[in-house]
Scaffold this motif. Structure first.
Motif, PDB file in Angstrom:
ATOM      1  N   CYS A  98       0.717  -1.183  -0.116  1.00 44.91           N
ATOM      2  CA  CYS A  98      -0.102  -0.087  -0.021  1.00 44.91           C
ATOM      3  C   CYS A  98       1.089   1.054  -0.040  1.00 44.91           C
ATOM      4  O   CYS A  98       1.627   1.660   0.951  1.00 44.91           O
ATOM      5  CB  CYS A  98      -0.952   0.116   1.154  1.00 44.91           C
ATOM      6  N   LEU A  99       0.804   2.099  -1.223  1.00 46.73           N
ATOM      7  CA  LEU A  99       1.928   2.945  -1.267  1.00 46.73           C
ATOM      8  C   LEU A  99       1.994   3.974  -0.112  1.00 46.73           C
ATOM      9  O   LEU A  99       3.157   4.466   0.166  1.00 46.73           O
ATOM     10  CB  LEU A  99       1.469   3.754  -2.599  1.00 46.73           C
ATOM     11  N   ASP A 100       0.623   4.411   0.472  1.00 48.90           N
ATOM     12  CA  ASP A 100       0.641   5.379   1.569  1.00 48.90           C
ATOM     13  C   ASP A 100       0.810   5.090   2.774  1.00 48.90           C
ATOM     14  O   ASP A 100       0.395   5.536   3.990  1.00 48.90           O
ATOM     15  CB  ASP A 100      -0.490   6.450   1.387  1.00 48.90           C
ATOM     16  N   HIS A 101       0.960   3.686   3.037  1.00 51.46           N
ATOM     17  CA  HIS A 101       0.849   3.018   4.456  1.00 51.46           C
ATOM     18  C   HIS A 101       2.364   2.897   5.077  1.00 51.46           C
ATOM     19  O   HIS A 101       3.024   1.937   4.752  1.00 51.46           O
ATOM     20  CB  HIS A 101       0.350   1.562   4.321  1.00 51.46           C
ATOM     21  N   ILE A 102       2.612   4.196   5.607  1.00 51.80           N
ATOM     22  CA  ILE A 102       3.960   4.259   6.080  1.00 51.80           C
ATOM     23  C   ILE A 102       4.267   3.706   7.495  1.00 51.80           C
ATOM     24  O   ILE A 102       5.429   3.131   7.549  1.00 51.80           O
ATOM     25  CB  ILE A 102       4.227   5.749   6.366  1.00 51.80           C
ATOM     26  N   TYR A 103       3.314   3.989   8.579  1.00 53.76           N
ATOM     27  CA  TYR A 103       3.688   3.225   9.733  1.00 53.76           C
ATOM     28  C   TYR A 103       2.138   3.068  10.341  1.00 53.76           C
ATOM     29  O   TYR A 103       1.111   3.535   9.996  1.00 53.76           O
ATOM     30  CB  TYR A 103       4.323   4.132  10.763  1.00 53.76           C
ATOM     31  N   GLY A 104       2.059   2.401  11.437  1.00 57.11           N
ATOM     32  CA  GLY A 104       0.870   2.217  12.021  1.00 57.11           C
ATOM     33  C   GLY A 104      -0.001   1.334  11.534  1.00 57.11           C
ATOM     34  O   GLY A 104       0.443   0.456  10.846  1.00 57.11           O
ATOM     35  N   ALA A 159       2.775 -10.809  10.815  1.00 57.39           N
ATOM     36  CA  ALA A 159       2.310 -11.758  11.576  1.00 57.39           C
ATOM     37  C   ALA A 159       3.134 -12.302  12.827  1.00 57.39           C
ATOM     38  O   ALA A 159       2.669 -12.188  13.853  1.00 57.39           O
ATOM     39  CB  ALA A 159       1.940 -13.098  10.670  1.00 57.39           C
ATOM     40  N   LEU A 160       4.434 -12.441  12.419  1.00 53.73           N
ATOM     41  CA  LEU A 160       5.243 -12.904  13.546  1.00 53.73           C
ATOM     42  C   LEU A 160       5.835 -11.767  14.590  1.00 53.73           C
ATOM     43  O   LEU A 160       6.022 -12.208  15.550  1.00 53.73           O
ATOM     44  CB  LEU A 160       6.482 -13.688  12.965  1.00 53.73           C
ATOM     45  N   PHE A 161       6.039 -10.583  14.036  1.00 54.85           N
ATOM     46  CA  PHE A 161       6.236  -9.275  14.967  1.00 54.85           C
ATOM     47  C   PHE A 161       5.214  -8.558  15.361  1.00 54.85           C
ATOM     48  O   PHE A 161       5.768  -7.237  15.281  1.00 54.85           O
ATOM     49  CB  PHE A 161       7.486  -8.877  14.151  1.00 54.85           C
ATOM     50  N   GLY A 162       4.017  -8.851  15.095  1.00 50.99           N
ATOM     51  CA  GLY A 162       2.830  -7.912  15.650  1.00 50.99           C
ATOM     52  C   GLY A 162       2.805  -7.717  17.151  1.00 50.99           C
ATOM     53  O   GLY A 162       3.837  -7.613  17.865  1.00 50.99           O
ATOM     54  N   PRO A 163       1.638  -7.675  17.585  1.00 49.40           N
ATOM     55  CA  PRO A 163       1.383  -7.467  18.803  1.00 49.40           C
ATOM     56  C   PRO A 163       2.203  -8.401  19.796  1.00 49.40           C
ATOM     57  O   PRO A 163       2.266  -8.322  21.022  1.00 49.40           O
ATOM     58  CB  PRO A 163      -0.254  -7.447  19.139  1.00 49.40           C
ATOM     59  N   ARG A 164       1.935  -9.887  19.439  1.00 49.50           N
ATOM     60  CA  ARG A 164       2.662 -10.832  20.027  1.00 49.50           C
ATOM     61  C   ARG A 164       3.861 -11.362  19.393  1.00 49.50           C
ATOM     62  O   ARG A 164       3.721 -12.395  18.723  1.00 49.50           O
ATOM     63  CB  ARG A 164       1.577 -11.544  20.502  1.00 49.50           C
ATOM     64  N   PRO A 165       4.975 -10.628  19.403  1.00 51.01           N
ATOM     65  CA  PRO A 165       6.265 -11.192  18.556  1.00 51.01           C
ATOM     66  C   PRO A 165       6.789 -12.696  19.009  1.00 51.01           C
ATOM     67  O   PRO A 165       6.581 -12.967  20.149  1.00 51.01           O
ATOM     68  CB  PRO A 165       7.247  -9.943  18.882  1.00 51.01           C
ATOM     69  N   VAL A 166       7.164 -13.327  18.046  1.00 48.46           N
ATOM     70  CA  VAL A 166       7.758 -14.613  18.156  1.00 48.46           C
ATOM     71  C   VAL A 166       8.736 -14.359  19.090  1.00 48.46           C
ATOM     72  O   VAL A 166       9.687 -13.464  18.786  1.00 48.46           O
ATOM     73  CB  VAL A 166       7.923 -15.229  16.747  1.00 48.46           C
ATOM     74  N   GLN A 167       9.357 -15.355  19.651  1.00 43.31           N
ATOM     75  CA  GLN A 167      10.407 -15.430  20.779  1.00 43.31           C
ATOM     76  C   GLN A 167      11.184 -16.603  20.186  1.00 43.31           C
ATOM     77  O   GLN A 167      10.792 -17.741  20.092  1.00 43.31           O
ATOM     78  CB  GLN A 167      10.072 -15.351  21.957  1.00 43.31           C
ATOM     79  N   ALA A 168      12.487 -16.706  20.366  1.00 42.23           N
ATOM     80  CA  ALA A 168      13.487 -17.668  20.355  1.00 42.23           C
ATOM     81  C   ALA A 168      13.026 -19.007  21.177  1.00 42.23           C
ATOM     82  O   ALA A 168      12.557 -18.717  22.414  1.00 42.23           O
ATOM     83  CB  ALA A 168      14.931 -17.435  20.839  1.00 42.23           C
ATOM     84  N   GLY A 169      12.940 -20.055  20.666  1.00 45.01           N
ATOM     85  CA  GLY A 169      12.461 -21.304  21.341  1.00 45.01           C
ATOM     86  C   GLY A 169      11.118 -21.741  21.119  1.00 45.01           C
ATOM     87  O   GLY A 169      10.774 -22.738  21.326  1.00 45.01           O
ATOM     88  N   GLU A 170      10.504 -20.829  20.656  1.00 49.37           N
ATOM     89  CA  GLU A 170       8.908 -21.067  20.282  1.00 49.37           C
ATOM     90  C   GLU A 170       8.775 -21.931  19.076  1.00 49.37           C
ATOM     91  O   GLU A 170       9.722 -21.996  18.364  1.00 49.37           O
ATOM     92  CB  GLU A 170       8.044 -19.658  20.260  1.00 49.37           C
ATOM     93  N   THR A 171       7.485 -22.597  18.959  1.00 47.37           N
ATOM     94  CA  THR A 171       7.075 -23.369  17.647  1.00 47.37           C
ATOM     95  C   THR A 171       6.194 -22.593  16.829  1.00 47.37           C
ATOM     96  O   THR A 171       5.144 -21.990  17.281  1.00 47.37           O
ATOM     97  CB  THR A 171       6.599 -24.694  18.328  1.00 47.37           C
ATOM     98  N   LEU A 259      -2.927 -23.395  24.382  1.00 49.11           N
ATOM     99  CA  LEU A 259      -3.910 -22.099  25.169  1.00 49.11           C
ATOM    100  C   LEU A 259      -3.088 -20.956  25.247  1.00 49.11           C
ATOM    101  O   LEU A 259      -1.657 -20.806  25.303  1.00 49.11           O
ATOM    102  CB  LEU A 259      -3.923 -22.680  26.387  1.00 49.11           C
ATOM    103  N   GLN A 260      -3.812 -19.958  24.706  1.00 47.63           N
ATOM    104  CA  GLN A 260      -3.361 -18.531  24.646  1.00 47.63           C
ATOM    105  C   GLN A 260      -2.234 -18.458  23.311  1.00 47.63           C
ATOM    106  O   GLN A 260      -1.463 -17.396  23.719  1.00 47.63           O
ATOM    107  CB  GLN A 260      -2.560 -18.186  26.178  1.00 47.63           C
ATOM    108  N   GLY A 261      -2.437 -19.279  22.739  1.00 47.05           N
ATOM    109  CA  GLY A 261      -1.352 -19.146  21.441  1.00 47.05           C
ATOM    110  C   GLY A 261      -2.035 -18.255  20.671  1.00 47.05           C
ATOM    111  O   GLY A 261      -3.023 -17.513  20.701  1.00 47.05           O
ATOM    112  N   ASN A 262      -1.390 -18.248  19.254  1.00 50.24           N
ATOM    113  CA  ASN A 262      -1.641 -17.025  18.197  1.00 50.24           C
ATOM    114  C   ASN A 262      -2.054 -17.875  16.808  1.00 50.24           C
ATOM    115  O   ASN A 262      -1.169 -18.570  16.302  1.00 50.24           O
ATOM    116  CB  ASN A 262      -0.845 -16.269  18.072  1.00 50.24           C
ATOM    117  N   ILE A 263      -3.116 -17.459  16.274  1.00 49.87           N
ATOM    118  CA  ILE A 263      -3.542 -17.775  14.841  1.00 49.87           C
ATOM    119  C   ILE A 263      -3.536 -16.712  14.063  1.00 49.87           C
ATOM    120  O   ILE A 263      -4.391 -15.778  14.276  1.00 49.87           O
ATOM    121  CB  ILE A 263      -4.771 -18.671  14.683  1.00 49.87           C
ATOM    122  N   HIS A 264      -2.832 -16.462  13.016  1.00 46.35           N
ATOM    123  CA  HIS A 264      -2.426 -15.294  12.321  1.00 46.35           C
ATOM    124  C   HIS A 264      -3.233 -15.708  10.910  1.00 46.35           C
ATOM    125  O   HIS A 264      -2.713 -16.743   9.991  1.00 46.35           O
ATOM    126  CB  HIS A 264      -0.995 -14.905  11.736  1.00 46.35           C
TER     127      HIS A 264
END
Length: 348
Positions: A98-104, A159-171, A259-264
């Motif tokens: 999206c040409l005008d989607h700069i941040y947020g 997806a992986l670095f949104g509100p709940r970022p992926v962490q080392a050791g996760e699956t 439980l409490q996982g994330n589906i993107h």
């Protein structure tokens, strides 16, 4: 526009949206360069499943009549508008989806600036872009590799670095071996996570293994593949699911996530399968379900640093010459690829 610059370009268009075969190649004038724009010579264009929807009239959003398809490109700057600062002739660039989607967060207004839908796309030899829409491509990538980034890679990263970022050791569970799923696998591995990937083909799974994926599930051999996911995770479930299947796979994704996982939720490439009571299943199992849009330019820039530092190389399944654009669309439609399908517009 300076006299030594091209005044014409060849561009593909879909005058009708009744199938891939309606695509046409035409010579057109290049628009006058505005003060805040740059002119880019396009070297490579990659295709997304979305492009098949626009070609066949199945795209859920608005489409400009007689549109130039495709959103993803890599090219080099050959002219600068008089007000443009911070860019140089010869710089290798991609344009944001999206040409005008700069941040947020995305908005209704920003969605209208998506390439290859309400705006003409990038399947052309030359195109003007607003300077604010561009990112420098990673130094470790060719134009062919970089052209794969704007939609699939940024979506996977967001997806992986949104509100709940992926962490080392996760699956991370990646459904299928298309562009977003393969990029998500590569980004997750570079971030220290462990990846499970599914496919209907052992050959595609072999490609994923070479990219560093540890756990491979052939869902033709294991139709109840969610049980294999739970075996791999010792019954816990995965931390993140990259869900591209839609109705045909969503029940299994719910069963696979912890439980409490994330589906993107990215797309809907599978068949519908059985109808299910999704709201009740989500209610019964606490999780975060997030529908993904691609991402802002700021995410693109962050992702490019990760790609450069970790020397991540996009998985390019096949490259077609510019004159064989229709064949590239048909190859994508056949779903025999792993990763991305690219059209080479010009030599690097």
């Amino acid at each position: 526009m300076a006299s030594n610059l091209p005044s014409k370009t060849r561009a593909y268009r879909f005058p009708k949206t009744d199938g891939i075969e309606s695509i046409v190649l035409k010579e057109e004038s290049i628009p006058q360069l505005k003060a805040n724009e740059v002119l880019v010579k396009i070297h490579a264009v990659s295709l997304n499943y979305r492009d098949l929807f626009t070609a066949t009239g199945q795209y859920p959003g608005a489409i400009k009549p007689n549109t130039v398809p495709a959103s993803d490109m890599s090219g080099s700057i050959i002219a600068l508008g008089e007000d443009v600062k911070g860019w140089q002739i010869g710089r290798r660039v991609c344009a944001n989806f999206c040409l005008d989607h700069i941040y947020g967060d995305i908005t209704v207004e920003l969605i209208k600036t998506a390439l290859g839908a309400e705006l003409d796309g990038v399947l052309t030899e030359y195109r003007t872009f607003p300077a604010h829409s561009l990112v420098k491509i990673p130094a470790n990538l060719s134009h062919i590799e970089a052209s794969t980034l704007p939609c699939a890679a940024v979506t996977a990263y967001n997806a992986l670095f949104g509100p709940r970022p992926v962490q080392a050791g996760e699956t991370v569970l990646c459904i299928g071996t298309g562009g977003v799923s393969v990029f998500a696998a590569q980004i997750a591995i570079a971030s220290g996570a462990e990846v499970i990937i599914t496919s209907s083909s052992d050959e595609k799974l072999d490609v994923a293994k070479k990219l560093g994926v540890k756990h491979l599930i052939n869902y033709k051999k294991h139709p109840e593949w969610e049980k294999e996911v739970l075996k791999i995770t010792n019954g816990r479930g995965v931390d993140h699911v990259i869900e591209v299947g839609g109705p045909g796979t969503f029940d299994k994704s719910i069963a696979s996530v912890r439980l409490q996982g994330n589906i993107h939720i990215i797309g809907f490439v599978s068949s519908a399968g059985e109808k299910s009571n999704i709201p009740m299943k989500v209610f019964q199992k606490p999780m975060t379900v997030r529908r993904m849009m691609v991402g802002p330019r700021s995410s693109f820039e962050d992702m490019n640093r990760l790609i450069e530092v970790n020397d991540v190389k996009p998985a390019v399944s096949k490259v077609f010459p510019f004159e064989q654009a229709m064949e590239a669309f048909l190859f994508l439609q056949a779903q025999k690829h792993v990763g991305k399908v690219v059209i080479q517009v010009a030599e690097d």
